[in-house]
Design a protein around this motif. Structure first.
Motif: not given
Lengths: 82, 242
Positions: A5-17
């Motif tokens: 789920l964390k990876q999905l959040i990062i990928d979906t919301l462009d949280l690059e850093d």
């Protein structure tokens, strides 16, 4: 599940850093914690529907609780998938 | 009717060009660097940076050099096509039967960049966003000079556009710029700066839409030209260095 789920959040919301390890499962996702906003909530809702086929209704009373942290979100998705 | 005003300061960004000196060089060679993105001003919170398109970055970069620390200026944004390329991407994904991203939608509307700007800078002044169509950059001046007449001491004009996707047939209209460009102009009725006169002229011309007119205006600022006339088949406007 939580890490996925964390990876999905990062990928979906462009949280690059941000990496999976940077997200605390118990910390608030919106406003104070990760600093996400209402647009992110909509985007995340859509991504969860696509990936898990779980619909989180925006007018549900407990929607704020469901979205409050990675942990509560994972719990809800797991329960909804049965 | 003539309106006199003062250009207090200006700042413009295009790929590879940002300082006044760069623009003077550009005036001679008229070329742009390829695919360079504008730096994001340090004021912009990290969490908002991911929402900035290349066009938004150009706008922020140009405007950042002109706003005061007390953020007291009303801002008039003007763009012929805004983020229409984002709308096109959404339409393409709908055609494929995909669901539309709420983020993409929110960032595709005409006031998306000004909205992001007000959030990022915690900016609470009056903000207007114009889509001037075939009228080019003049409507933004009309709006800004109107605000000055209403006793605002200074107003910031921000003109921006990017090349349209070649999906859209642009001919016979001259509306496509060779590169992303954003120009911020701080104007007032009095004070130091470049004194200018703005008026309508009866000329019938075709100087293209805003994307091309922004570059014409920058040329006017860095060159020795005394006057600039921009217009279309309906009406034209003149800027004159007093």
């Amino acid at each position: 599940m939580e890490n996925e789920l964390k990876q999905l959040i990062i990928d979906t919301l462009d949280l690059e850093d941000i990496s999976v390890d940077d997200i605390d499962s118990q910390a608030p996702l919106f406003n104070d914690g990760l600093g996400l906003d209402s647009i992110d909530a909509l985007e995340l809702g859509l991504a969860i529907r696509k990936k898990y086929d779980v619909k989180i209704d925006a007018d549900k009373e407990d929607v704020v609780k469901i979205f409050s942290s990675v942990s509560t979100l994972a719990e809800y998705i797991q329960a909804a998938r049965g | 009717m003539n309106i006199d005003f003062v250009l207090r300061n200006w700042n413009a960004w295009a790929p590879g060009i940002s300082r006044h000196e760069d623009w003077r060089n550009w005036h001679e060679h008229q070329t742009f660097a390829q695919a360079e993105k504008a730096a994001i001003p340090i004021t912009v919170p990290k969490i908002l940076q991911r929402r900035l398109s290349p066009l938004a970055r150009a706008v922020f970069n140009a405007a950042d050099g002109c706003i005061d620390s007390d953020k007291s200026l009303p801002i008039v944004f003007s763009s012929a096509h805004g983020e229409v390329n984002k709308s096109l991407e959404m339409l393409k994904s709908m055609q494929k039967g995909e669901e539309v991203s709420p983020t993409a939608f929110s960032l595709s509307v005409h006031n998306a960049i000004s909205g992001l700007f007000s959030i990022a800078y915690d900016y609470h002044q009056e903000i207007t966003v114009i889509a001037p169509g075939q009228d080019g950059i003049a409507p933004a001046f009309v709006e800004a000079l109107g605000l000055l007449q209403e006793h605002h001491s200074e107003v910031l004009i921000v003109l921006y556009d990017e090349p349209l996707s070649d999906f859209y047939p642009s001919l016979p209209f001259a509306l496509n710029a060779p590169a992303i460009c954003a120009l911020a102009l701080k104007v007032s009725l009095t004070g130091s700066g470049l004194p200018l006169r703005f008026c309508r002229t009866p000329a019938h011309r075709d100087d293209g839409e805003q994307a091309l007119q922004i570059l014409s205006f920058i040329k006017f600022l860095v060159a020795d030209d005394k006057a600039l006339v921009l217009g279309n088949h309906r009406h034209s406007w003149e800027w004159y260095k007093k």
